[in-house]
Design a protein around this motif. Structure first.
Motif, mmCIF file in Angstrom:
data_model
loop_
_atom_site.group_PDB
_atom_site.id
_atom_site.type_symbol
_atom_site.label_atom_id
_atom_site.label_comp_id
_atom_site.label_asym_id
_atom_site.label_seq_id
_atom_site.Cartn_x
_atom_site.Cartn_y
_atom_site.Cartn_z
ATOM 1 N N PHE A 14 5.225 21.431 6.207
ATOM 2 C CA PHE A 14 4.192 21.144 5.132
ATOM 3 C C PHE A 14 3.918 21.984 3.870
ATOM 4 O O PHE A 14 3.776 21.556 2.799
ATOM 5 N N SER A 15 4.134 23.299 4.502
ATOM 6 C CA SER A 15 4.023 24.328 3.493
ATOM 7 C C SER A 15 5.375 24.725 2.573
ATOM 8 O O SER A 15 5.790 25.417 1.766
ATOM 9 N N GLY A 16 6.635 23.873 2.932
ATOM 10 C CA GLY A 16 7.662 23.928 2.238
ATOM 11 C C GLY A 16 8.887 24.522 2.832
ATOM 12 O O GLY A 16 9.784 24.780 2.265
ATOM 13 N N HIS A 17 8.790 24.978 4.130
ATOM 14 C CA HIS A 17 9.783 25.752 4.732
ATOM 15 C C HIS A 17 10.175 25.194 6.021
ATOM 16 O O HIS A 17 9.619 25.004 6.778
ATOM 17 N N LYS A 18 11.418 25.675 6.012
ATOM 18 C CA LYS A 18 12.077 25.009 7.437
ATOM 19 C C LYS A 18 12.153 25.724 8.597
ATOM 20 O O LYS A 18 11.876 26.992 8.441
ATOM 21 N N VAL A 19 11.935 25.266 9.699
ATOM 22 C CA VAL A 19 12.069 26.124 11.079
ATOM 23 C C VAL A 19 13.255 26.240 11.421
ATOM 24 O O VAL A 19 13.929 24.971 11.765
ATOM 25 N N LEU A 20 13.934 27.147 11.514
ATOM 26 C CA LEU A 20 15.436 27.316 11.911
ATOM 27 C C LEU A 20 15.184 28.075 13.552
ATOM 28 O O LEU A 20 14.508 28.712 13.891
ATOM 29 N N THR A 21 15.665 27.025 14.264
ATOM 30 C CA THR A 21 15.803 27.212 15.819
ATOM 31 C C THR A 21 16.829 27.777 16.566
ATOM 32 O O THR A 21 17.723 27.178 16.077
ATOM 33 N N LEU A 22 16.360 28.792 17.335
ATOM 34 C CA LEU A 22 17.366 29.297 18.536
ATOM 35 C C LEU A 22 17.144 28.715 19.647
ATOM 36 O O LEU A 22 15.909 28.490 20.017
ATOM 37 N N THR A 76 3.160 32.652 3.194
ATOM 38 C CA THR A 76 3.024 33.757 2.146
ATOM 39 C C THR A 76 3.951 34.880 2.235
ATOM 40 O O THR A 76 4.049 35.533 1.165
ATOM 41 N N MET A 77 4.666 35.127 3.365
ATOM 42 C CA MET A 77 5.618 36.096 3.560
ATOM 43 C C MET A 77 7.171 35.376 2.980
ATOM 44 O O MET A 77 7.775 36.465 2.382
ATOM 45 N N LEU A 78 7.317 34.409 3.288
ATOM 46 C CA LEU A 78 8.570 33.810 2.827
ATOM 47 C C LEU A 78 8.864 33.550 1.391
ATOM 48 O O LEU A 78 7.694 33.175 0.594
ATOM 49 N N LYS A 79 9.937 33.691 0.995
ATOM 50 C CA LYS A 79 10.310 33.357 -0.395
ATOM 51 C C LYS A 79 10.526 32.005 -0.349
ATOM 52 O O LYS A 79 10.647 31.433 0.797
ATOM 53 N N ARG A 80 10.434 31.164 -1.474
ATOM 54 C CA ARG A 80 10.573 29.731 -1.469
ATOM 55 C C ARG A 80 11.798 29.161 -0.958
ATOM 56 O O ARG A 80 11.828 28.141 -0.239
ATOM 57 N N TYR A 81 12.882 29.889 -1.041
ATOM 58 C CA TYR A 81 14.225 29.473 -0.301
ATOM 59 C C TYR A 81 14.569 29.806 0.959
ATOM 60 O O TYR A 81 15.561 29.722 1.462
ATOM 61 N N GLU A 82 13.444 30.520 1.570
ATOM 62 C CA GLU A 82 13.873 31.057 2.988
ATOM 63 C C GLU A 82 12.892 30.065 4.110
ATOM 64 O O GLU A 82 12.005 29.394 3.868
ATOM 65 N N ALA A 83 13.516 30.354 5.288
ATOM 66 C CA ALA A 83 13.145 29.715 6.540
ATOM 67 C C ALA A 83 12.522 30.836 7.457
ATOM 68 O O ALA A 83 13.116 31.941 7.271
ATOM 69 N N VAL A 84 11.838 30.394 8.449
ATOM 70 C CA VAL A 84 11.252 31.160 9.726
ATOM 71 C C VAL A 84 12.309 30.843 10.736
ATOM 72 O O VAL A 84 12.563 29.602 10.883
ATOM 73 N N VAL A 85 12.654 31.695 11.431
ATOM 74 C CA VAL A 85 13.465 31.598 12.516
ATOM 75 C C VAL A 85 12.683 31.493 13.912
ATOM 76 O O VAL A 85 11.964 32.610 13.926
ATOM 77 N N ALA A 86 12.667 30.578 14.777
ATOM 78 C CA ALA A 86 11.983 30.690 15.967
ATOM 79 C C ALA A 86 12.894 30.292 17.169
ATOM 80 O O ALA A 86 13.831 29.389 17.046
#
Lengths: 341, 341, 341, 341
Positions: B97-105, B71-81
């Protein structure tokens, strides 16, 4: 305030809560892999008269509908429901959010008729452009319906026949299933439901638990990876025991039916009182939700003593309202309400 | 069998269960709109030292991460973890599944470093083709991390600075937050977390409740329609009271910290015993998860008396394992385990 | 066989194809970042009478509707449309696949009336349970509609007022916009559309191009990241020039309106011929789709000489059919058809 | 400016455009149901040496990857790719937007090795918690890879074996397939690809068409409802003829291979020139993308005469750049560039 607002306003039936207390400090594995969940599933299988049913515990009704429907449908398929169906109206678009359209059939009493469904399917496949349309891929019904009505065995049999003809699973939302099973106006048994439906759920939240529903696949048709998809949906409790223990209690010594009978007894007394006192029923419901038409004056007066809900404003002089009984309805509240009608 | 498998193997802390028992038959409105939920939220606000926090109760950790992030991300955004992050590994792809990539460090100790994040962001915006890539739109951290480690105040401050520079919300998964707050090796207070994070959750499931997490928005930044989206996700309990009452108990008389301290005390004793008896730590964890390296013989011997989990097979002679303490760890079990090391 | 099946059965208008031929070997940057796309956008802006419009080229109608709607709606919102709307019927559930419900208003002529919309909105916000429902968040209309009808300026103005009152963007599907703009029965200009709609698209596929639609945001309201979301949807052509060049030709020397006029002239002649020869119109359409009711015998006879489509079987003696004219309709075909009616 | 920026900077090969011109005014049914599409599919089947292949035309690469992957995967499955893979980096999270994780294997040269995949699969199924993880359900490779490299027959055979062992479809992104097939360093034929891959696509956009890719299922394994899902994704052109005609031309008289050979001949001459003039190759590519390391001075000088792209800044003195040849590369441009190196 007398409580007739809904069937989820109290906690759990005391026997259910007792189970949680008794086993509280027992150490058990997580994610529903524990002995309590296994035992509860076995009791449900015995209740249903079939020892080969696949059972998955979930926490709430919308979640259960969402998982059942979205994992059974193929991506290009839609679910067919009555336009009054819970999934079409009051689940915030959960089904669509999962990517699937809800195709609706008009319904006056909350039911989907087999005849309407058959006509709909013939029209669909008769349309040359149907490859550009959502394919009807599953049928959703609720029993009791959102309007308190029930399917007869003949009605459900006809529906199931149409579903099989078109190879669509038939899914029953049993949020209030107990209240339907014990209604004297129903000739539909749990064994019939198991035979006629491809999947259905036995609701706990509205019939005595703090939370929890038991989703049941009757044809060895639980989708592969269902447990992983439950996790993926955010629907898997680490402490799966919470639901397992509650259903264990609910299906011990017939508790589920006993407490359902109490609600129906109260509801029938209330309906009779309405009729005797000259109120007009909005719909003649044989289950724990009673719908009656009030004048604005009656609405104002009754609102002061009892909690219930406004269902629909029919016109300026007629308002349909809903009174709900449950396992938790107190006899004295019922008497008080009746005396004040 | 001595129980060190995880922090979700028992039911609820007795005080938490007591609350559910006491208020069981009180009639309350559904969907978290009741007095108990309101009171619990106020107690959480007091605990956090801020009376303007927005709080939403949810049932489990994956569900909370899913809703918070999607709910916080915009559709074209990913979460960094961190690549070790729970959302990247053990949540069955719920975020994707909710449509967002997890970008990893890459991370060795479970933490995301502010320096790594900054370098990553500079590289991203320095790339001419970044419009064809997922935009990093949020940062996910866990505290304690999946490896039991903690952020220092300086580390979290640096992370928050980078997040603000790039206008990305910083989100903390606090599934085990209590165990982090009371660790003697942490200089990070709940007030710091409230100040530095844009949202975070206080975990109940692993710190004394049967289920339930409290998701907290610190900047008046709860997305519009959040309650509707909770329903849409199948994450809204009809009996919201179930979580509200448990959190009310947890945040009465400092129960949350008290029971966390017990777990940490046990964990530190266990770690010390491991060290004294010559075991090699896999990672030096200051919280309730202890990681130690066993030989195959040690593994076989200890497996007979205690439940714990294999974390990683390092090589044929070294296996990393995890022992977990919790609010429910019994002193006698701990003593017995230590005596058998 | 005379061709009246649809307006997408031929290739491109010769002037459009000529442009592709002329510039074929010019080396240009990809993804719509080329000079041709820029020039075409400027011509569209001039055509619309506003130099600040945001324009994005896409390839087809469903794709354009999908991107326009799914990027404008918030996650808990639904789009409102006529039940006859293309997005509700013939796009294979694309909108629902993107996560959003299509809320429908009954319509007899393909239009959404402002009055119906207003009543719907009042009912929605008057419902106490609306937080558990999809929020109407956008209105979809087509102009011409799927039934060939048009909005008057008064009708569109009323709709826009209701949309603004409820802060919902108004979106017009202009797959056949040209044919609507030149109809003598329309008082709605492109300038009106730009003013009253928040976004709309000018269709190319059905009005002279091989493919391509121009999506236009009128209030500086293109969502952030729109280009990235276009890529994410698989809707960005590497050779964006393909659409840019075609629209450049279409908006040079008024070609778009000229070829639309040809289609309307043909359609009006055809309608007049139907009426004069005693056929009953199914709907009185002022645009390039003509709907007429045939007997089974007429259907059989005409099917042998012309390609057209069956719209709806009314009863055993009456079948509604559709004849479509376009920029490509040949005068001699029209004459031949009319002579054979 | 000499054009070596990419293989999609010009329009279509003249023979391809000619076909569009010739058939422009022929009236054909929509949505790819026309004779041209059928004929083109047959020519592709002949090219592949198998008359039972299922072929679907689509417009672009990201769209094709998106549809291929999201319709083949089950909901709880993820696609495995090299970390350098196009779907993981440059498609704006399209795969994740469709609900699926991209699981990555580290790769230095753009390839996924069968050995790495096998080790990955063994580790996955060896992990006790894998039910809480995304299941690897498909393997994505590109040939040529994003780095211009190719799979040998032995390498692809090994990969296919691992895929079959774990019942995962093997999918090849053939955006530049022609350039790979004609490389003298490849022993992999189109027949091998058809046999070893479960699905793959033949790219048009980068090998001579204005747009269009041909997605091919080799094992009668096109998912049910694929055409409806293509529509649902916004990926179905009303004028399917646009792609059909172009592929018809491309697979007439060996055009596809002829124009690919031209590009490879140019690329090999360019590579040789780089080597002879003492430049260091970044990677030794046997296909139409050539990667070389420049000093800042060389970069500045060459940027003035030719369009090419910066691939990666290695350090302050070394920048990797990419020069791309194609069917459209002009001999005189190549000579000029070589003379200026």
């Amino acid at each position: 305030m007398l409580s007739f607002l809904s069937d989820y306003t109290e906690g759990a039936h005391p026997e259910v809560l007792k189970k949680l207390n008794e086993l509280n400090m027992v150490s058990l594995p997580g994610y529903g892999e524990d002995e309590c969940c296994r035992e509860a599933k076995n009791k449900i299988r015995r209740f249903c008269g079939r020892d080969d049913l696949q059972v998955q515990f979930l926490t709430g009704g919308t979640q259960t509908n969402l998982l059942a429907i979205s994992t059974m449908l193929k991506r290009y398929e839609a679910v067919v429901a009555a336009d009054t169906g819970h999934i079409n109206v009051h689940e915030a678009g959960a089904i669509e959010f999962s990517g699937h359209k809800v195709l609706t059939l008009p319904s006056k009493d909350g039911r989907v008729s087999g005849e309407d469904l058959e006509e709909y399917m013939e029209r669909f496949y008769g349309d040359d452009t149907h490859e550009h349309m959502c394919f009807p891929g599953m049928v959703y019904i609720s029993h009791p319906t959102e309007l308190g009505t029930l399917y007869s065995k003949a009605q459900l049999t006809k529906l199931a026949e149409v579903c099989r003809k078109y190879e669509m699973p038939l899914y029953m939302d049993g949020a209030r299933l107990g209240y339907g099973l014990v209604s004297s106006e129903s000739d539909l048994t749990i064994e019939d439901i198991v035979e006629l439906c491809d999947l259905f759920y036995i609701g706990g939240t509205k019939v005595g638990t703090l939370c929890g529903e038991a989703l049941i696949f009757t044809k060895n048709n639980m989708p592969r990876g269902f447990s992983t998809m439950t996790k993926q949906q955010g629907a898997m409790l680490a402490k799966g025991r919470l639901v397992g223990m509650q259903f264990d209690a609910l299906f011990t010594d017939d508790l589920y039916l006993k407490i359902s009978r109490h609600a129906i007894k109260c509801a029938m007394e209330l309906k009779q009182a309405f009729v005797e006192k000259g109120y007009t029923l909005y719909i003649d419901s044989p289950t724990n939700q009673q719908f009656v038409i009030l004048s604005p004056e009656q609405l104002e007066r009754l609102s002061k003593i009892a909690a219930f809900s406004v269902w629909e404003k029919i016109d300026s002089q007629h308002i349909a309202v809903r009174f709900v009984t449950s396992w938790a309805t107190r006899e004295e509240d019922l008497k008080e309400l009746i005396s004040r009608l």
